[in-house]
Scaffold this motif. Structure first.
Motif, PDB file in Angstrom:
ATOM      1  N   GLY A  59     -13.286 -14.191 -24.811  1.00  0.00           N
ATOM      2  CA  GLY A  59     -13.821 -13.842 -23.450  1.00  0.00           C
ATOM      3  C   GLY A  59     -13.430 -12.467 -22.959  1.00  0.00           C
ATOM      4  O   GLY A  59     -13.195 -11.385 -23.751  1.00  0.00           O
ATOM      5  N   THR A  60     -13.005 -12.311 -21.565  1.00  0.00           N
ATOM      6  CA  THR A  60     -12.617 -11.181 -21.175  1.00  0.00           C
ATOM      7  C   THR A  60     -11.377 -10.567 -21.871  1.00  0.00           C
ATOM      8  O   THR A  60     -11.281  -9.360 -22.064  1.00  0.00           O
ATOM      9  CB  THR A  60     -12.400 -11.293 -19.565  1.00  0.00           C
ATOM     10  N   SER A  61     -10.562 -11.335 -22.219  1.00  0.00           N
ATOM     11  CA  SER A  61      -9.508 -10.952 -22.929  1.00  0.00           C
ATOM     12  C   SER A  61      -9.753 -10.164 -24.394  1.00  0.00           C
ATOM     13  O   SER A  61      -9.054  -9.241 -24.696  1.00  0.00           O
ATOM     14  CB  SER A  61      -8.268 -11.936 -23.146  1.00  0.00           C
ATOM     15  N   SER A 105      -3.861 -13.236 -23.838  1.00  0.00           N
ATOM     16  CA  SER A 105      -4.564 -14.454 -23.239  1.00  0.00           C
ATOM     17  C   SER A 105      -3.955 -14.164 -21.673  1.00  0.00           C
ATOM     18  O   SER A 105      -2.745 -14.181 -21.577  1.00  0.00           O
ATOM     19  CB  SER A 105      -3.996 -15.613 -23.676  1.00  0.00           C
ATOM     20  N   GLN A 106      -4.764 -14.206 -20.773  1.00  0.00           N
ATOM     21  CA  GLN A 106      -4.317 -14.281 -19.298  1.00  0.00           C
ATOM     22  C   GLN A 106      -3.400 -15.604 -19.014  1.00  0.00           C
ATOM     23  O   GLN A 106      -2.559 -15.712 -18.785  1.00  0.00           O
ATOM     24  CB  GLN A 106      -5.656 -14.256 -18.497  1.00  0.00           C
ATOM     25  N   SER A 107      -4.116 -16.836 -19.459  1.00  0.00           N
ATOM     26  CA  SER A 107      -3.521 -18.139 -19.026  1.00  0.00           C
ATOM     27  C   SER A 107      -2.223 -18.371 -20.044  1.00  0.00           C
ATOM     28  O   SER A 107      -1.335 -18.996 -19.730  1.00  0.00           O
ATOM     29  CB  SER A 107      -4.479 -19.106 -19.050  1.00  0.00           C
ATOM     30  N   THR A 110      -5.043 -20.680 -23.927  1.00  0.00           N
ATOM     31  CA  THR A 110      -6.324 -20.850 -24.584  1.00  0.00           C
ATOM     32  C   THR A 110      -6.185 -21.484 -26.047  1.00  0.00           C
ATOM     33  O   THR A 110      -5.647 -21.110 -26.740  1.00  0.00           O
ATOM     34  CB  THR A 110      -7.210 -19.626 -24.700  1.00  0.00           C
ATOM     35  N   VAL A 156     -12.221 -17.832 -11.300  1.00  0.00           N
ATOM     36  CA  VAL A 156     -12.381 -18.007 -12.869  1.00  0.00           C
ATOM     37  C   VAL A 156     -12.913 -17.162 -13.441  1.00  0.00           C
ATOM     38  O   VAL A 156     -12.498 -16.578 -14.562  1.00  0.00           O
ATOM     39  CB  VAL A 156     -13.453 -19.006 -12.675  1.00  0.00           C
ATOM     40  N   SER A 158     -12.392 -13.333 -14.492  1.00  0.00           N
ATOM     41  CA  SER A 158     -10.894 -12.677 -14.768  1.00  0.00           C
ATOM     42  C   SER A 158     -11.470 -11.203 -14.305  1.00  0.00           C
ATOM     43  O   SER A 158     -12.313 -10.686 -14.604  1.00  0.00           O
ATOM     44  CB  SER A 158     -10.726 -12.735 -16.114  1.00  0.00           C
ATOM     45  N   LYS A 242     -19.455 -10.728 -16.545  1.00  0.00           N
ATOM     46  CA  LYS A 242     -18.928 -10.873 -15.311  1.00  0.00           C
ATOM     47  C   LYS A 242     -20.257 -11.149 -14.385  1.00  0.00           C
ATOM     48  O   LYS A 242     -20.144 -12.356 -13.661  1.00  0.00           O
ATOM     49  CB  LYS A 242     -18.545  -9.449 -14.401  1.00  0.00           C
ATOM     50  N   GLU A 245     -21.408 -14.900 -15.715  1.00  0.00           N
ATOM     51  CA  GLU A 245     -20.670 -16.406 -15.582  1.00  0.00           C
ATOM     52  C   GLU A 245     -20.733 -16.519 -13.947  1.00  0.00           C
ATOM     53  O   GLU A 245     -20.516 -17.939 -13.602  1.00  0.00           O
ATOM     54  CB  GLU A 245     -19.226 -15.977 -16.107  1.00  0.00           C
TER      55      GLU A 245
HETATM   56  C1  F6R Z   1     -14.019 -14.325 -17.952  1.00  0.00           C
HETATM   57  C2  F6R Z   1     -12.971 -15.280 -18.453  1.00  0.00           C
HETATM   58  C3  F6R Z   1     -12.967 -15.888 -19.844  1.00  0.00           C
HETATM   59  C4  F6R Z   1     -11.374 -15.873 -20.141  1.00  0.00           C
HETATM   60  C5  F6R Z   1     -11.253 -16.397 -21.630  1.00  0.00           C
HETATM   61  C6  F6R Z   1      -9.880 -16.279 -22.210  1.00  0.00           C
HETATM   62  O1  F6R Z   1     -14.171 -13.914 -16.842  1.00  0.00           O
HETATM   63  O2  F6R Z   1     -12.057 -15.768 -17.501  1.00  0.00           O
HETATM   64  O3  F6R Z   1     -13.695 -15.319 -20.597  1.00  0.00           O
HETATM   65  O4  F6R Z   1     -11.266 -14.523 -20.425  1.00  0.00           O
HETATM   66  O5  F6R Z   1     -11.597 -17.900 -21.406  1.00  0.00           O
HETATM   67  O6  F6R Z   1      -9.087 -16.749 -21.276  1.00  0.00           O
HETATM   68  P1  F6R Z   1      -7.185 -16.287 -21.472  1.00  0.00           P
HETATM   69  O7  F6R Z   1      -7.318 -14.884 -21.204  1.00  0.00           O
HETATM   70  O8  F6R Z   1      -6.637 -16.932 -20.411  1.00  0.00           O
HETATM   71  O9  F6R Z   1      -7.030 -16.735 -22.726  1.00  0.00           O
END
Ligand code: F6R
Length: 365
Positions: A59-61, A105-107, A110, A156, A158, A242, A245
Motif C-alpha cells: 500500500g502506501t508504505s 510498515s507503519q503498523s 502487516t 485509516v 495513512s 488516497k 480509499e
Molecule cells: C493506505 C494504507 C494502506 C497501508 C498498507 C500497509 O492509506 O494505509 O495501504 O499503507 O496496508 O500498512 P503498513 O504500513 O502498516 O504495513
C-alpha cells in the motif's frame, strides 16, 4: 483527542510539519553534513557494501519504498528493487546474503510484509525495518532498523506515517552515500533542503481553504487520473490511492509519459486529471502531457511550483507549492493531494477515518 479537528485524518495531515521535525531530531546535522541513525549505526558498513537492496511493503508504505528506490539509486548508486510484499513472498525470489532487504510498515503488523521479512531472513539476507509502531512484530524480527517516530496514526488512510517514511529513506540514502558517492558539499545541500521541508509543508497547509474549493470540482467525478514523473510518479500513485480509499471514486496514478500508451483513451470532459507539474527536470515534458489532456477536453488540476506563470496558460486550477530540489518534492507535492482527497470524501459524506472495507492494520494474508 482530535485536537479541535473534525477527523483524525485532518489532524494527522496538519501534524506533519511537527512530525517531520521529530523524525529528523537528533538525526540530521545540516552544517556538519551528518546523518546519525542510531538503529542501524552498526550495520551501515554492510549496507553500503550491499550488491542490491530489495524493498518490500504494501500500500502506501510501498509507495514510500518507490521514492526510496529513486533516492538510494540517485545518491548511493546501489541498485534497488521495490516489491509488493505479497508478490515477493510467493514467487521464490532470488535473494542471498549479498542483499539487504528493507521492509517498510507503519503498523509493523502487516501479514504479507512480515512473511516477506521472514522469507528474506531464511535466505540469508540482512533485513532492516522502517516501522512506526515501537515494539511491533516487524520491528522486533528485523536485525536492525529505524523508527519513523510519527506518533500514533489513527486515521485509516495513512498520511503522516508516509511522509515520515520518506524522510527516513532520505536520511538513509544520504547516510549510505557519505564518503562514497556524493561530496560533503552535496550532502550539506541536500540536508539543508530536507531541513527546510517542514516550514514549506506548513505553508502548503495554509492553502487548505483553496484546496477545499478545488475539491468541489472533483466531488461528483466517477473517475480520476493522477499523473507525475520522476520523484513525483510515486506521489501520483499515492494521490490516487488516497482518493479511492476514502471517497470511493475510482482513481489511477500513472507515470505521465505512460498516458499515451493506453489511459489517454479514457480522457474526455468528464475526466479530471490531477497533474504534478513542479519545476524540475521533467517540467517541459509534463507540460506537453498537460497539452495532450487538454486537447482531449480533460479537466486539469495542476500542482505547480510557486512563481510558475506558464502553467496558468494551460489551466486555471493550480495549487502552488514552494520551490525545492527534486529529491524532496514528494514530501511537498503529496500534501495537497492528501487534503484534496480528504475534502472530496467529506463533501461526499464519507466516513473519512473509517472507510468501508478497510482496516488500519492488515493482519490477514
Ligand atoms: C493506505 C494504507 C494502506 C497501508 C498498507 C500497509 O492509506 O494505509 O495501504 O499503507 O496496508 O500498512 P503498513 O504500513 O502498516 O504495513
Amino acid at each position: 483527542e482530535k485536537g479541535g479537528f473534525e477527523h483524525f485524518m485532518l489532524k494527522e495531515i496538519f501534524e506533519q510539519p511537527e512530525v517531520m521535525r521529530d523524525v529528523m531530531r537528533g538525526r540530521v546535522r545540516v552544517e556538519e553534513g551528518l546523518v546519525h541513525l542510531g538503529g542501524i549505526h552498526d550495520y551501515l558498513d554492510r549496507l553500503k557494501q550491499a550488491k542490491r537492496i530489495v524493498i518490500c511493503a504494501c500500500g502506501t508504505s510501498w509507495h514510500a519504498g518507490l521514492i526510496g528506490e529513486y533516492l538510494i539509486e540517485e545518491f548511493a548508486r546501489i541498485p534497488v528493487e521495490v516489491d509488493y510484499a505479497s508478490e515477493f513472498r510467493y514467487r521464490n525470489p532470488i535473494v542471498s546474503s549479498d542483499d539487504v532487504v528493507i521492509v517498510i510498515s507503519q503498523s509493523g503488523e502487516t501479514a504479507d510484509t512480515l512473511a516477506a521479512l521472514r522469507l528474506a531472513k531464511e535466505k540469508g539476507a540482512m533485513v532492516m525495518g522502517i516501522c512506526n509502531v515501537v515494539g511491533s512484530t516487524i520491528a522486533r524480527e528485523t536485525l536492525c532498523g529505524m523508527y519513523t517516530h510519527a506518533g500514533p496514526e489513527v486515521g485509516v488512510a495513512s498520511t503522516k506515517a508516509f511522509t515520515a517514511q520518506v524522510i527516513v529513506l532520505f536520511m538513509l540514502a544520504i547516510a549510505m552515500s557519505k564518503g562514497r558517492t556524493i561530496s560533503h558539499e552535496e550532502i550539506r545541500l541536500n540536508l539543508r533542503e530536507l531541513a527546510e521541508v517542514p516550514d514549506k509543508v506548513a505553508r502548503i497547509l495554509e492553502q487548505n481553504d483553496a484546496i477545499k474549493e478545488m475539491a468541489v470540482k472533483l466531488k461528483d467525478a466517477r473517475n480520476a487520473l493522477y499523473l507525475g514523473r520522476g520523484y513525483n510518479f510515486p506521489v501520483a500513485l499515492e494521490g490516487a490511492l488516497k482518493l479511492k480509499e476514502i471517497s470511493y471514486i475510482h482513481a489511477e496514478g500513472y507515470p505521465a509519459a505512460e498516458m499515451k500508451h493506453g489511459p489517454i483513451a479514457l480522457i474526455d470532459e468528464d475526466m479530471p486529471v490531477i497533474v504534478i507539474a513542479t519545476r524540475d527536470n521533467t517540467y517541459a515534458k509534463i507540460l506537453s502531457n498537460i497539452e495532450e489532456v487538454r486537447s482531449r477536453k480533460g479537466r486539469v488540476i495542476a500542482i505547480a511550483s510557486e512563481g510558475d506563470r506558464e502553467i496558468e496558460r494551460l489551466t486555471k486550477d493550480v495549487i502552488y507549492i514552494p520551490q525545492a530540489s527534486a529529491a524532496v518534492l514528494p514530501l511537498l507535492t503529496v500534501i495537497p493531494l492528501q487534503l484534496l482527497s480528504y475534502h472530496v470524501a467529506t463533501l461526499r459524506g464519507c466516513n473519512v477515518d473509517r472507510p468501508r472495507n478497510l482496516a488500519k492494520s492488515v493482519t490477514v494474508e
